[in-house]
Design a protein around this motif. Structure first.
Motif, short mmCIF file in Angstrom:
data_model
loop_
_atom_site.label_atom_id
_atom_site.label_comp_id
_atom_site.label_asym_id
_atom_site.label_seq_id
_atom_site.Cartn_x
_atom_site.Cartn_y
_atom_site.Cartn_z
N ALA A 83 4.36 6.77 3.18
CA ALA A 83 3.41 7.22 2.84
C ALA A 83 2.11 6.69 1.57
N VAL A 84 0.30 7.26 1.14
CA VAL A 84 0.71 6.96 0.05
C VAL A 84 -0.25 8.20 -0.67
N GLN A 85 -0.06 8.76 -2.19
CA GLN A 85 -0.92 9.38 -2.51
C GLN A 85 -1.31 8.58 -4.29
N PRO A 86 -2.00 8.88 -4.15
CA PRO A 86 -3.34 8.41 -5.71
C PRO A 86 -1.86 9.07 -6.99
N ARG A 87 -1.83 8.52 -8.33
CA ARG A 87 -0.74 9.44 -9.81
C ARG A 87 -1.44 10.28 -9.94
N ASP A 88 -0.58 11.02 -9.66
CA ASP A 88 -1.03 12.65 -10.58
C ASP A 88 0.19 12.90 -10.96
N GLY A 89 0.50 13.34 -12.06
CA GLY A 89 1.39 13.40 -12.57
C GLY A 89 2.98 12.96 -12.24
N LEU A 90 2.53 11.08 -12.57
CA LEU A 90 4.29 10.81 -12.37
C LEU A 90 5.81 11.79 -11.70
N ARG A 95 -1.51 3.99 8.60
CA ARG A 95 -1.09 3.12 7.06
C ARG A 95 -0.14 2.17 7.72
N ARG A 96 0.54 2.15 8.83
CA ARG A 96 1.34 1.12 9.84
C ARG A 96 0.35 0.46 11.03
N ALA A 97 -0.25 0.87 10.75
CA ALA A 97 -1.77 0.14 11.32
C ALA A 97 -2.22 -0.92 11.07
N VAL A 98 -2.49 -0.79 9.27
CA VAL A 98 -3.24 -1.42 8.48
C VAL A 98 -1.35 -2.44 7.35
N LEU A 99 -0.96 -2.40 7.73
CA LEU A 99 0.81 -3.12 8.10
C LEU A 99 0.28 -4.44 8.73
N LEU A 100 -0.06 -3.48 9.71
CA LEU A 100 0.69 -4.68 11.12
C LEU A 100 -0.95 -5.66 10.95
N ARG A 101 -1.63 -4.59 11.17
CA ARG A 101 -2.75 -5.89 11.36
C ARG A 101 -2.87 -6.47 10.07
N HIS A 102 -2.99 -6.60 8.79
CA HIS A 102 -2.11 -8.14 8.17
C HIS A 102 -1.73 -8.63 8.23
N PHE A 103 -0.39 -8.59 8.90
CA PHE A 103 0.41 -9.92 9.63
C PHE A 103 -0.38 -10.22 11.05
N GLU A 141 -0.98 -8.88 14.30
CA GLU A 141 -0.09 -8.00 15.54
C GLU A 141 -1.52 -7.36 15.54
N THR A 142 -1.77 -6.18 17.20
CA THR A 142 -2.65 -5.34 17.28
C THR A 142 -1.84 -4.08 17.73
N PRO A 143 -1.60 -3.77 16.81
CA PRO A 143 -0.97 -2.24 16.75
C PRO A 143 -1.32 -1.06 17.17
N PRO A 144 -0.96 -0.28 18.14
CA PRO A 144 -2.04 1.15 18.78
C PRO A 144 -2.70 1.46 17.29
N PRO A 145 -3.51 2.57 17.44
CA PRO A 145 -4.21 3.63 16.04
C PRO A 145 -3.71 4.25 15.74
N GLN A 146 -2.01 4.86 16.34
CA GLN A 146 -1.39 6.09 16.05
C GLN A 146 -0.40 5.57 15.88
N CYS A 147 0.26 5.35 14.99
CA CYS A 147 1.80 5.88 14.80
C CYS A 147 2.55 6.82 14.66
N GLY A 148 2.39 7.96 14.00
CA GLY A 148 3.29 8.93 14.50
C GLY A 148 4.47 9.20 14.05
N ASN A 149 4.00 8.24 12.13
CA ASN A 149 5.52 8.38 11.49
C ASN A 149 4.44 7.83 9.93
N CYS A 150 3.54 7.88 10.26
CA CYS A 150 2.70 7.75 8.34
C CYS A 150 2.06 9.32 8.09
N ASP A 151 2.77 9.52 6.79
CA ASP A 151 1.49 10.26 5.99
C ASP A 151 0.39 10.93 6.33
N ASN A 152 -0.62 9.64 7.41
CA ASN A 152 -2.09 10.18 8.21
C ASN A 152 -1.81 10.77 9.19
#
Length: 590
Positions: free
Chosen positions: A209-216, A372-380, A382-393
């Motif tokens: 999960a990724v969020q902007p800082r807003d009252g850390l 989010r997971r797809a962004v991480l895995l493509r960086h390394f 890999e060719t992940p599916p478009p959705q992982c089902g276990n990230c915030d987005n």
């Protein structure tokens, strides 16, 4: 333990308590036992240590493990000894080094842990020549590469040692290595390209999960309220580490700091407390972590932008190494990107393009509306599916809005006010809020004064944040906004700006973070039993058994030692040492 069950599968069951290998473990072990040089890229929690521990028991002689940190060595030492593996270390804090050397020469060790500084010395090579060596295992092998995120020069001095024993196989292991780093490791350690085994980088049990800082402080308090179990919070500075730890500790949870400015005694005490705890939170700089192999960390939070995607993957990967559900949360601010780009000037010119690429990759991770997971895995690679089902987005898909026009208005205001004013001033100009400062400078007479209406006004701050991520805006030391290198393209509308609109989050939402049996009284009784045994043995609870093993015990309720021996993670040594105590804990529930 004497070596000598030839069958790797039989050793896997009897020593480690597992019925089968996971992932690429079998491939790696097979190559090592065949005497072949190997580089294994395996995600954290995939069982890298087994890939040299099993051969260490199977092969005659001693496996030399080269590891970067004393804390990591001693952590792995405890776990190996609990399995009945004859293991020792030669470090600056070990007082029994003469005995260890004698045991090595006498063939009484399966594993010997050393740091690269010692391993690269001529004295250590002479010592090894008087013993039988079965394997060289180079842990955290990305440290050998200048492309790696934790480069250690002494790792590049290991090749002469390895080449001095040409008949001894070499195994390099790491969780994080992009293509540049992989190629460099192979070259530096003399491993042929066909020796590369890549397991894949996915950690499906981690929810990203990724969020902007807003009252850390409030955001972190919400994380602690929603997640039981041990956790790590990474802060960007020593001062932030102390401040956050003090604030969070007021909530009643045990929260301790860890950074290089603390005395070695305090660092050691805090680390020991964390390893032994089942619910403590450590607030730390990134100096903390590589030496930690604690499997039951339930959450890792970054309170600022990590150095790179590789660093983020490695640091967030310290959560959920036991395979149980875990959380990785990244809290970021636009100023993080500004500071990161400012630091590029301090890097030698040849590395600056690589640093810019790292920042761009982080920008893609925090700004994506996709998986989010797809962004991480493509960086390394890999060719992940478009959705992982276990990230915030994936779990709560955000809406996207084209805010190119708002971005143009903001950039125009930055330009027309002289590229030196902060966002508050620019926001007042754009929304037509006149004040003495605005009138004094004639900004109420500018064409951009009042061009943003009431409905559009809430977009100004998130658009400013997005433009800083995109390198279209940059901030000076006083918070004044100026054009970045990409500003002109966005001002002209040649590049579009999209804003990800995150769904509203319910505060204080509870989540069971330790698996489906968190509130099961049998599981809690088994944890209490483990706690007592760990205290008696002077080791962290996870050295006795991982939570995943206790969950399985609670589910199947073994009634005999034979049944207990079938539980995953219960090898012969641990069955003999602890089986009866856990059976008794289960019997109390009928």
């Amino acid at each position: 333990m004497s070596a000598m069950l030839a069958d790797p599968a039989a050793l896997l069951r009897s020593v480690f308590g597992f019925e089968g290998f996971r992932g690429v473990q079998a491939q790696v072990v097979e190559r090592v036992l065949a005497g072949k040089a190997t580089l294994a890229i395996m995600p954290t929690g995939a069982g890298k240590s087994l890939c040299y521990q099993l051969p260490a028991v199977a092969l005659p002689g001693c496996c030399v493990v080269i590891s970067p940190l004393i804390a990591l060595m001693h952590d792995q030492l405890r776990s190996a000894r609990a399995l009945g593996i004859r293991a020792a270390s030669l470090t600056s804090v070990d007082s029994d080094w003469r005995e260890t050397q004698d045991r090595l020469r006498a063939g009484e060790l399966d594993l010997l842990y050393v740091a690269p500084e010692r391993a690269s010395g001529t004295g250590f090579r002479t010592l090894l020549e008087s013993a039988r060596i079965s394997l060289f295992a180079i842990d955290e092998a990305h440290c050998v590469s200048e492309w790696g995120h934790d480069f250690r020069p002494d790792y590049r001095l290991l090749r002469p040692l390895l080449d001095a024993f040409p008949d001894v196989p070499r195994l390099a292991l790491t969780a994080t290595a992009d293509r540049h780093t992989r190629d460099d490791i192979l070259a530096q350690l003399g491993i042929p390209p066909e020796g590369l085994i890549i397991s894949g980088f996915d950690r499906p049990n981690i929810r990203y999960a990724v969020q902007p800082r807003d009252g850390l402080q409030r955001q972190l308090q919400d994380v602690l309220a929603a997640n039981s179990g041990p956790g790590i919070i990474y802060a960007p500075t020593r001062a932030a580490t102390e401040q956050l730890a003090q604030g969070l500790a007021r909530g009643g949870r045990t929260v301790l700091p860890y950074h290089a400015g603390l005395s070695s005694e305090v660092r050691a005490a805090n680390q020991s407390a964390f390893l032994a705890s089942e619910d403590m939170v450590m607030v730390a700089t990134v100096a903390f972590g590589m030496g930690i192999d604690k499997p039951d960390v339930r959450f890792v939070v970054h309170a600022g932008l990590p150095k790179s995607i590789e660093s983020y993957y490695q640091e967030s990967g310290r959560a959920g190494r036991d395979g149980e559900p875990a959380i990785a949360l990244l809290l970021w601010g636009a100023e993080d990107f500004v500071r990161a780009r400012q630091r590029i000037a301090e890097v030698e010119p040849a590395r600056q393009s690589g640093e810019r690429a790292r920042i761009a990759s982080l920008g893609a991770l925090v700004e994506t509306a996709g998986c989010r997971r797809a962004v991480l895995l493509r960086h390394f690679g890999e060719t992940p599916p478009p959705q992982c089902g276990n990230c915030d987005n994936c779990l709560e898909p955000p809406a996207c809005m084209d805010v190119t026009e708002t971005a143009q208005k903001l950039l125009s205001a930055v330009h027309r006010t002289g590229q030196s004013f902060g966002l508050g001033h620019l926001e007042a100009v754009l929304t037509g809020k006149s004040n003495e400062r605005i009138v004094q400078r004639g900004h109420d007479a500018l064409s951009v004064f009042g061009i943003v209406g009431r409905e559009e006004a809430p977009l100004i701050k998130p658009v400013a944040r997005a433009l800083q991520v995109l390198d279209a805006l940059t901030a000076n030391d006083h918070g004044g906004l100026a054009f970045g290198p990409a500003a002109r393209d966005y001002l002209r509308g040649e590049e579009k700006v999209s804003l990800v609109l995150q769904p509203a989050k319910a505060r204080g939402r509870k989540r069971a973070s330790g698996g489906q049996d968190v509130n099961d009284p049998i599981f809690e009784a088994l944890r209490a039993c483990r706690r007592d045994l760990a205290k008696e043995a002077g080791v962290p609870p996870y050295v006795i058994f991982h939570d995943s093993t206790l969950h399985e015990m609670a589910r199947i309720r073994p009634k005999s030692l034979r049944d207990m021996g079938l539980v995953s993670g219960v090898g012969e040594r641990k069955l003999d040492a602890y089986g009866a105590a856990f059976l008794e804990a289960i019997r109390r529930f009928g």
